[in-house]
Design a protein around this motif. Structure first.
Motif, PDB file in Angstrom:
ATOM      1  N   PHE A   1      -1.770   8.677   7.687  1.00  0.00           N
ATOM      2  CA  PHE A   1      -0.712   7.624   7.047  1.00  0.00           C
ATOM      3  C   PHE A   1       0.349   8.244   6.439  1.00  0.00           C
ATOM      4  CE2 PHE A   1      -5.365   6.349   7.496  1.00  0.00           C
ATOM      5  CZ  PHE A   1      -5.160   5.091   8.159  1.00  0.00           C
TER       6      PHE A   1
ATOM      7  N   THR B   1       0.792  -1.309  -0.032  1.00  0.00           N
ATOM      8  CA  THR B   1      -0.123  -0.012   0.082  1.00  0.00           C
ATOM      9  C   THR B   1       0.822   1.353  -0.052  1.00  0.00           C
ATOM     10  OG1 THR B   1      -0.061  -0.022   2.495  1.00  0.00           O
ATOM     11  CG2 THR B   1      -1.846  -1.119   1.348  1.00  0.00           C
TER      12      THR B   1
ATOM     13  N   GLU C   1      -6.756   7.606   1.225  1.00  0.00           N
ATOM     14  CA  GLU C   1      -6.434   6.300   1.018  1.00  0.00           C
ATOM     15  C   GLU C   1      -7.308   5.721  -0.236  1.00  0.00           C
ATOM     16  OE1 GLU C   1      -3.532   5.222   1.749  1.00  0.00           O
ATOM     17  OE2 GLU C   1      -2.922   7.013   3.140  1.00  0.00           O
TER      18      GLU C   1
ATOM     19  N   THR D   1      -7.025   0.057   0.285  1.00  0.00           N
ATOM     20  CA  THR D   1      -6.460   0.131   1.731  1.00  0.00           C
ATOM     21  C   THR D   1      -7.362   0.576   2.655  1.00  0.00           C
ATOM     22  OG1 THR D   1      -4.420   1.111   0.535  1.00  0.00           O
ATOM     23  CG2 THR D   1      -4.938   1.835   2.828  1.00  0.00           C
ATOM     24  N   ARG D   2      -8.566   1.225   2.501  1.00  0.00           N
ATOM     25  CA  ARG D   2      -9.624   1.365   3.264  1.00  0.00           C
ATOM     26  C   ARG D   2     -10.045   0.012   3.494  1.00  0.00           C
ATOM     27  NH1 ARG D   2     -11.875   7.084   2.853  1.00  0.00           N
ATOM     28  NH2 ARG D   2     -13.919   6.087   2.790  1.00  0.00           N
TER      29      ARG D   2
ATOM     30  N   HIS E   1       3.450   7.656   4.089  1.00  0.00           N
ATOM     31  CA  HIS E   1       4.015   6.796   2.777  1.00  0.00           C
ATOM     32  C   HIS E   1       5.218   6.975   2.495  1.00  0.00           C
ATOM     33  CE1 HIS E   1      -0.186   5.502   0.885  1.00  0.00           C
ATOM     34  NE2 HIS E   1      -0.448   6.591   1.909  1.00  0.00           N
TER      35      HIS E   1
ATOM     36  N   ILE F   1       2.235   2.335   2.654  1.00  0.00           N
ATOM     37  CA  ILE F   1       2.221   2.997   3.979  1.00  0.00           C
ATOM     38  C   ILE F   1       3.303   2.277   4.653  1.00  0.00           C
ATOM     39  CG2 ILE F   1       0.736   2.994   6.050  1.00  0.00           C
ATOM     40  CD1 ILE F   1      -1.739   3.031   4.269  1.00  0.00           C
TER      41      ILE F   1
END
Length: 449
Positions: A316, A245, A330, A334-335, A318, A247
């Motif tokens: 978040f 992702t 996001e 991802t959510r 990255h 993150i």
């Protein structure tokens, strides 16, 4: 754990449908099954395939309907559940009963619970609960709602009650027919609870606490609690990073209430703030945190040493940047990962049912999520999906793969195990060319010049 789920005359399902998590004699992937007794072992995962409108979601709807009916009163059901949900392709089925029955394990005991109802007028017909004892079914109650309640229908001597409590439950049973709910719900109301567990409590708790059904846009209960402890939040960040992702960290930043713009009603915000301050004062603690999640952000409300409100927003971070991204920024994938992270993170015995597990997921992400879920031996996971990458006998067993097909407007379910496919077969290819059914059928449309 879920053993079997049976139902009939519901939405597109006309005849008795039997979905089972009982492991067959397949020798592959033995780690994916749990030995319950000498003659019973259960699977930890099943994937259900089918074309659009074949009945996959109606299978989930059957589970949802049954669970809601069990946990709610009839008055609530008339407002919130679909009426006329019987098999409508044949008009005569509105006169037939709709039946639901579960075999499951609660507190290491095997139970069978079910009920029947007429969905044309939502009238209860029957309700029953049995406990398996040494291979035999021991009746706990068996009720015919068309007749006056008879104490003989309630085998109270099998409930595990202390002798001093039996007179109380005799009274409860005599008053039960006045209830607006199923008997299992009625007997589990707080005023009828005693201070030790009995069979009718254990059965109800399984539906209330163990069985969890997640819709395509839904989330696992208590999923947001992962943000309350920093070590859990850091673990989630590592999990999200492992799914590519981008993150690499999740941080909080203190803000003012004026910075919260997606809660337009100031009264709601002030109510949250007042409640957090009051709870902390009453608990004499500075550690009570209220978490609020909207579609756009995740907030933390706490107090300082002077009991003044402290508001933090979650961000978040990255790879390759110090920029802070809000929850709303996001991706959908991802959510969704965050919303169902609890499936992998749970430390309780749970049965998760997820409709459309692949919603908003890249195929690789779906594959990896399922692979990780197979490592959690505390859960059973049952999903509906179109993701053909899971049709891989190096990943799953034959008895973990189910199909739904529809013929003459009626849905039916069957397992890949029925085909006795060799383990070296490319079942993904064979499924896509229609060998196992449950794929879309297209009509040709010829356009004129």
């Amino acid at each position: 754990m879920l053993i079997n789920f049976r139902f009939e005359n519901f939405l597109s399902y006309k005849n008795l449908t039997d979905f089972s998590m009982i492991a067959s004699k397949v020798r592959s992937h033995r780690k994916y099954k749990k030995q319950i007794s000498e003659n019973l072992s259960l699977l930890n995962f099943s994937a259900i395939y089918g074309a659009n409108a074949s009945g996959k979601s109606n299978f989930i709807n059957a589970l949802t309907f049954a669970r809601t009916f069990i946990l709610s009163s009839k008055n609530e059901l008339r407002k919130n559940l679909l009426k006329d949900s019987y098999f409508k392709a044949q008009d005569s089925f509105k006169l037939k009963d709709t039946k639901f029955e579960f075999d499951f394990i609660s507190d290491n005991k095997i139970y069978t619970y079910g009920f029947s109802v007429n969905l044309f007028n939502l009238s209860l017909k029957e309700e029953w609960l049995y406990r398996n004892e040494g291979g035999d079914d021991l009746a706990l109650f068996n009720i015919d709602y068309s007749k006056p309640f008879d104490k003989n229908h309630f085998s109270i001597e099998n409930w595990g009650l202390l002798e001093k409590d039996i007179p109380r439950f005799d009274i409860y049973i005599s008053d039960a027919q006045k209830s607006n709910s199923l008997f299992l719900k009625y007997i589990n109301t707080p005023e009828r609870k005693i201070d030790y567990s009995i069979d009718v409590y254990k059965a109800y708790e399984w539906f209330l606490q163990t069985l969890e059904i997640i819709e395509p846009e839904g989330e696992v209960s208590r999923s947001a609690e992962v943000f309350l402890k920093q070590e859990d939040t850091d673990k989630l960040a590592r999990f999200l990073h492992s799914f590519s992702t981008g993150i690499n960290a999740i941080e909080r930043e203190e803000i003012t209430k004026a910075d919260i713009d997606e809660i337009p009603d100031d009264r709601v915000l002030e109510s949250i703030i007042s409640r957090v301050i009051e709870v902390n004062k009453n608990k004499d603690s500075k550690k009570i945190i209220n978490l609020v999640q909207t579609e756009e952000n995740i907030y933390f409300f706490s107090v300082n040493d002077d009991y003044e409100i402290v508001i933090e927003r979650l961000y978040f971070i990255h790879d390759g940047t110090n920029a802070k991204f809000a929850f709303r920024e996001e991706s959908d994938g991802t959510r969704r990962l965050i919303k169902i992270y609890g499936v992998l993170n749970t430390v309780e015995n749970k049965v998760f049912i997820i409709d459309e597990i692949d919603r908003s997921f890249h195929p690789n992400l779906t594959y990896e999520f399922i692979r990780k879920s197979l490592e959690n031996n505390l859960i059973q996971l049952i999903v509906t999906t179109h993701e053909d990458r899971l049709l891989d006998l190096s990943l799953l067993r034959r008895d973990q793969i189910w199909f739904v097909d529809k013929e003459e407007n009626a849905s039916h379910m069957y397992s890949l195990e029925e085909y006795k496919v060799r383990f070296d077969k490319d079942i993904m290819k064979e499924y896509l060319v229609g060998k196992y059914g449950s794929i879309p059928k297209f009509d040709c449309l010829i356009m004129g010049e």
